[in-house]
Design a protein around this motif. Sequence first.
Motif, PDB file in Angstrom:
ATOM      1  N   PRO A  15      88.576 -41.733  21.266  1.00  0.00           N
ATOM      2  CA  PRO A  15      88.511 -40.870  22.454  1.00  0.00           C
ATOM      3  C   PRO A  15      89.874 -40.770  23.125  1.00  0.00           C
ATOM      4  O   PRO A  15      90.679 -41.701  23.075  1.00  0.00           O
ATOM      5  CB  PRO A  15      87.495 -41.577  23.347  1.00  0.00           C
ATOM      6  N   LEU A  16      90.123 -39.640  23.737  1.00  0.00           N
ATOM      7  CA  LEU A  16      91.388 -39.439  24.433  1.00  0.00           C
ATOM      8  C   LEU A  16      91.487 -40.363  25.638  1.00  0.00           C
ATOM      9  O   LEU A  16      90.480 -40.701  26.257  1.00  0.00           O
ATOM     10  CB  LEU A  16      91.496 -37.985  24.898  1.00  0.00           C
ATOM     11  N   PRO A  17      92.707 -40.799  25.987  1.00  0.00           N
ATOM     12  CA  PRO A  17      92.883 -41.582  27.219  1.00  0.00           C
ATOM     13  C   PRO A  17      92.381 -40.808  28.428  1.00  0.00           C
ATOM     14  O   PRO A  17      92.338 -39.572  28.431  1.00  0.00           O
ATOM     15  CB  PRO A  17      94.398 -41.805  27.272  1.00  0.00           C
ATOM     16  N   VAL A  18      92.027 -41.534  29.467  1.00  0.00           N
ATOM     17  CA  VAL A  18      91.432 -40.908  30.638  1.00  0.00           C
ATOM     18  C   VAL A  18      92.366 -39.875  31.253  1.00  0.00           C
ATOM     19  O   VAL A  18      91.924 -38.806  31.708  1.00  0.00           O
ATOM     20  CB  VAL A  18      91.025 -41.983  31.672  1.00  0.00           C
ATOM     21  N   GLY A  19      93.673 -40.149  31.273  1.00  0.00           N
ATOM     22  CA  GLY A  19      94.606 -39.201  31.868  1.00  0.00           C
ATOM     23  C   GLY A  19      94.635 -37.876  31.134  1.00  0.00           C
ATOM     24  O   GLY A  19      94.654 -36.805  31.761  1.00  0.00           O
ATOM     25  N   LEU A  68      87.957 -36.582  41.780  1.00  0.00           N
ATOM     26  CA  LEU A  68      88.574 -35.601  40.881  1.00  0.00           C
ATOM     27  C   LEU A  68      87.520 -34.835  40.094  1.00  0.00           C
ATOM     28  O   LEU A  68      87.573 -33.600  39.992  1.00  0.00           O
ATOM     29  CB  LEU A  68      89.537 -36.307  39.919  1.00  0.00           C
ATOM     30  N   LEU A  69      86.550 -35.546  39.539  1.00  0.00           N
ATOM     31  CA  LEU A  69      85.528 -34.900  38.722  1.00  0.00           C
ATOM     32  C   LEU A  69      84.624 -34.015  39.563  1.00  0.00           C
ATOM     33  O   LEU A  69      84.145 -32.977  39.090  1.00  0.00           O
ATOM     34  CB  LEU A  69      84.712 -35.959  37.976  1.00  0.00           C
ATOM     35  N   ASP A  70      84.384 -34.424  40.808  1.00  0.00           N
ATOM     36  CA  ASP A  70      83.612 -33.581  41.722  1.00  0.00           C
ATOM     37  C   ASP A  70      84.329 -32.257  41.963  1.00  0.00           C
ATOM     38  O   ASP A  70      83.718 -31.183  41.918  1.00  0.00           O
ATOM     39  CB  ASP A  70      83.404 -34.299  43.057  1.00  0.00           C
ATOM     40  N   ASN A  71      85.627 -32.334  42.232  1.00  0.00           N
ATOM     41  CA  ASN A  71      86.381 -31.112  42.499  1.00  0.00           C
ATOM     42  C   ASN A  71      86.533 -30.239  41.266  1.00  0.00           C
ATOM     43  O   ASN A  71      86.679 -29.021  41.384  1.00  0.00           O
ATOM     44  CB  ASN A  71      87.762 -31.466  43.065  1.00  0.00           C
ATOM     45  N   LEU A  72      86.484 -30.850  40.098  1.00  0.00           N
ATOM     46  CA  LEU A  72      86.560 -30.090  38.851  1.00  0.00           C
ATOM     47  C   LEU A  72      85.196 -29.576  38.410  1.00  0.00           C
ATOM     48  O   LEU A  72      85.104 -28.873  37.407  1.00  0.00           O
ATOM     49  CB  LEU A  72      87.166 -30.966  37.746  1.00  0.00           C
ATOM     50  N   GLN A  73      84.128 -29.950  39.160  1.00  0.00           N
ATOM     51  CA  GLN A  73      82.759 -29.542  38.831  1.00  0.00           C
ATOM     52  C   GLN A  73      82.418 -29.874  37.382  1.00  0.00           C
ATOM     53  O   GLN A  73      81.866 -29.072  36.639  1.00  0.00           O
ATOM     54  CB  GLN A  73      82.564 -28.049  39.112  1.00  0.00           C
ATOM     55  N   THR A  74      82.757 -31.081  37.006  1.00  0.00           N
ATOM     56  CA  THR A  74      82.571 -31.540  35.630  1.00  0.00           C
ATOM     57  C   THR A  74      81.115 -31.885  35.368  1.00  0.00           C
ATOM     58  O   THR A  74      80.480 -32.555  36.190  1.00  0.00           O
ATOM     59  CB  THR A  74      83.447 -32.782  35.370  1.00  0.00           C
ATOM     60  N   PRO A  75      80.536 -31.463  34.232  1.00  0.00           N
ATOM     61  CA  PRO A  75      79.164 -31.848  33.888  1.00  0.00           C
ATOM     62  C   PRO A  75      79.014 -33.368  33.848  1.00  0.00           C
ATOM     63  O   PRO A  75      79.950 -34.097  33.505  1.00  0.00           O
ATOM     64  CB  PRO A  75      78.961 -31.234  32.497  1.00  0.00           C
ATOM     65  N   LEU A  76      77.815 -33.856  34.199  1.00  0.00           N
ATOM     66  CA  LEU A  76      77.597 -35.294  34.322  1.00  0.00           C
ATOM     67  C   LEU A  76      77.834 -36.027  33.009  1.00  0.00           C
ATOM     68  O   LEU A  76      78.372 -37.133  32.996  1.00  0.00           O
ATOM     69  CB  LEU A  76      76.177 -35.571  34.820  1.00  0.00           C
ATOM     70  N   GLU A  77      77.432 -35.434  31.906  1.00  0.00           N
ATOM     71  CA  GLU A  77      77.622 -36.094  30.616  1.00  0.00           C
ATOM     72  C   GLU A  77      79.101 -36.288  30.320  1.00  0.00           C
ATOM     73  O   GLU A  77      79.522 -37.329  29.787  1.00  0.00           O
ATOM     74  CB  GLU A  77      76.955 -35.272  29.509  1.00  0.00           C
ATOM     75  N   VAL A  78      79.919 -35.297  30.664  1.00  0.00           N
ATOM     76  CA  VAL A  78      81.363 -35.405  30.455  1.00  0.00           C
ATOM     77  C   VAL A  78      81.946 -36.438  31.417  1.00  0.00           C
ATOM     78  O   VAL A  78      82.856 -37.196  31.055  1.00  0.00           O
ATOM     79  CB  VAL A  78      82.034 -34.031  30.651  1.00  0.00           C
ATOM     80  N   ARG A  79      81.410 -36.510  32.627  1.00  0.00           N
ATOM     81  CA  ARG A  79      81.887 -37.523  33.586  1.00  0.00           C
ATOM     82  C   ARG A  79      81.690 -38.926  33.019  1.00  0.00           C
ATOM     83  O   ARG A  79      82.560 -39.793  33.169  1.00  0.00           O
ATOM     84  CB  ARG A  79      81.136 -37.388  34.913  1.00  0.00           C
ATOM     85  N   ASN A  80      80.558 -39.160  32.379  1.00  0.00           N
ATOM     86  CA  ASN A  80      80.322 -40.466  31.768  1.00  0.00           C
ATOM     87  C   ASN A  80      81.397 -40.805  30.745  1.00  0.00           C
ATOM     88  O   ASN A  80      81.870 -41.952  30.680  1.00  0.00           O
ATOM     89  CB  ASN A  80      78.951 -40.503  31.100  1.00  0.00           C
ATOM     90  N   ARG A  81      81.800 -39.816  29.938  1.00  0.00           N
ATOM     91  CA  ARG A  81      82.843 -40.061  28.935  1.00  0.00           C
ATOM     92  C   ARG A  81      84.177 -40.392  29.598  1.00  0.00           C
ATOM     93  O   ARG A  81      84.936 -41.230  29.100  1.00  0.00           O
ATOM     94  CB  ARG A  81      82.969 -38.842  28.015  1.00  0.00           C
ATOM     95  N   VAL A  82      84.468 -39.722  30.712  1.00  0.00           N
ATOM     96  CA  VAL A  82      85.719 -39.993  31.417  1.00  0.00           C
ATOM     97  C   VAL A  82      85.705 -41.404  32.002  1.00  0.00           C
ATOM     98  O   VAL A  82      86.696 -42.145  31.909  1.00  0.00           O
ATOM     99  CB  VAL A  82      85.949 -38.937  32.520  1.00  0.00           C
ATOM    100  N   LEU A  85      84.036 -43.974  30.897  1.00  0.00           N
ATOM    101  CA  LEU A  85      84.164 -44.910  29.770  1.00  0.00           C
ATOM    102  C   LEU A  85      85.616 -45.008  29.313  1.00  0.00           C
ATOM    103  O   LEU A  85      86.111 -46.102  29.021  1.00  0.00           O
ATOM    104  CB  LEU A  85      83.276 -44.460  28.609  1.00  0.00           C
ATOM    105  N   ALA A  86      86.299 -43.876  29.250  1.00  0.00           N
ATOM    106  CA  ALA A  86      87.697 -43.879  28.832  1.00  0.00           C
ATOM    107  C   ALA A  86      88.567 -44.656  29.806  1.00  0.00           C
ATOM    108  O   ALA A  86      89.595 -45.221  29.415  1.00  0.00           O
ATOM    109  CB  ALA A  86      88.206 -42.441  28.691  1.00  0.00           C
ATOM    110  N   ALA A  87      88.146 -44.706  31.074  1.00  0.00           N
ATOM    111  CA  ALA A  87      88.903 -45.448  32.086  1.00  0.00           C
ATOM    112  C   ALA A  87      88.512 -46.922  32.134  1.00  0.00           C
ATOM    113  O   ALA A  87      89.072 -47.681  32.936  1.00  0.00           O
ATOM    114  CB  ALA A  87      88.688 -44.814  33.462  1.00  0.00           C
ATOM    115  N   GLY A  88      87.532 -47.307  31.305  1.00  0.00           N
ATOM    116  CA  GLY A  88      87.114 -48.703  31.264  1.00  0.00           C
ATOM    117  C   GLY A  88      85.978 -49.045  32.204  1.00  0.00           C
ATOM    118  O   GLY A  88      85.691 -50.228  32.424  1.00  0.00           O
ATOM    119  N   TYR A  89      85.311 -48.026  32.747  1.00  0.00           N
ATOM    120  CA  TYR A  89      84.190 -48.257  33.662  1.00  0.00           C
ATOM    121  C   TYR A  89      82.868 -47.924  32.966  1.00  0.00           C
ATOM    122  O   TYR A  89      82.830 -47.180  31.988  1.00  0.00           O
ATOM    123  CB  TYR A  89      84.331 -47.387  34.917  1.00  0.00           C
ATOM    124  N   ALA A  90      81.797 -48.464  33.520  1.00  0.00           N
ATOM    125  CA  ALA A  90      80.471 -48.167  32.981  1.00  0.00           C
ATOM    126  C   ALA A  90      80.077 -46.736  33.346  1.00  0.00           C
ATOM    127  O   ALA A  90      80.507 -46.207  34.380  1.00  0.00           O
ATOM    128  CB  ALA A  90      79.439 -49.141  33.558  1.00  0.00           C
TER     129      ALA A  90
END
Length: 273
Positions: A12-16, A62-76, A78-83
């Motif tokens: 997976p790509l890094p969180v940044g 950041l994800l709220d302002n980007l209106q990111t789907p919840l499933e994609v938020r989970n991946r982000v 995880l990439a940052a090391g959080y549950a």
Amino acid sequence: MSRDLEQTPAQPLPVGLQLRQLRQQARLSQLDLALQAGLSQRHLSCVETGRAQPSQGLLHRLLDNLQTPLEVRNRVFLAAGYAPRYAALPLNDPGLAPVRTALLHLLEANNPAPAIVIDSGWQVLAANRATEALFQWLGLPRQAVAEGFNLLAALLAPGGFGDCLVNAAEIRQVAWQRASREAGQDPGLAALLASLPCPEVSAMAPDLASPLLLTRVAGPHGELSFLSTFTTFGMPQDITVASLRIEHLIPADEATWQALAQACAQQAAANLD
């Protein structure tokens, strides 16, 4: 050795980098997103380049302002090391009982206008009596409504609901474009879209007499016209709930209202026999 390397799954790509891609997809500059999320452009730049580790709170903003789907938020996360923050309960889970009740209420309240519940893959999960009556009126299999069907396939594949449309080229084009945008975040939808025929570009001039593109259905007793609207749940905290939407086909003229009301009445009488 080379064979083993070929079988190694992509990391997976890094969180940044994920945040940068999401920002670019939203067509926001670093400055725009930083101002909306309440941080400096320099800090956002450091997060995107990996020089700074974002906190959970910052990621959420950041994800709220980007209106990111919840499933994609989970991946982000995880990439940052959080549950992962968001669950994906099945629709029949007891915890989603209020959601099911609300869906059934909306479907029933929409009669005699057709309404269906679809998920992110365009799968029809539930439909009201008016939808069944419309299918019967068009000569389509009623059991498809009870058993569930895929709306995208029904619109694009030969032999489905799309073949009953007077303006099939326009409606198929709109459906294809919408599904193509959604498929970028949904591999399952992308696979379904790849298996369906791409609609031809409509050469018809838009009907400027109507403020909206109508869904025009040709039946054995004349043409029906519908306005299409969608209902979604506000502030969802579950991936399943976030994926649900209700499509309402609202009759666009009195003749369509009367035809649907009569079809629903006939269906109700037949069910009593």
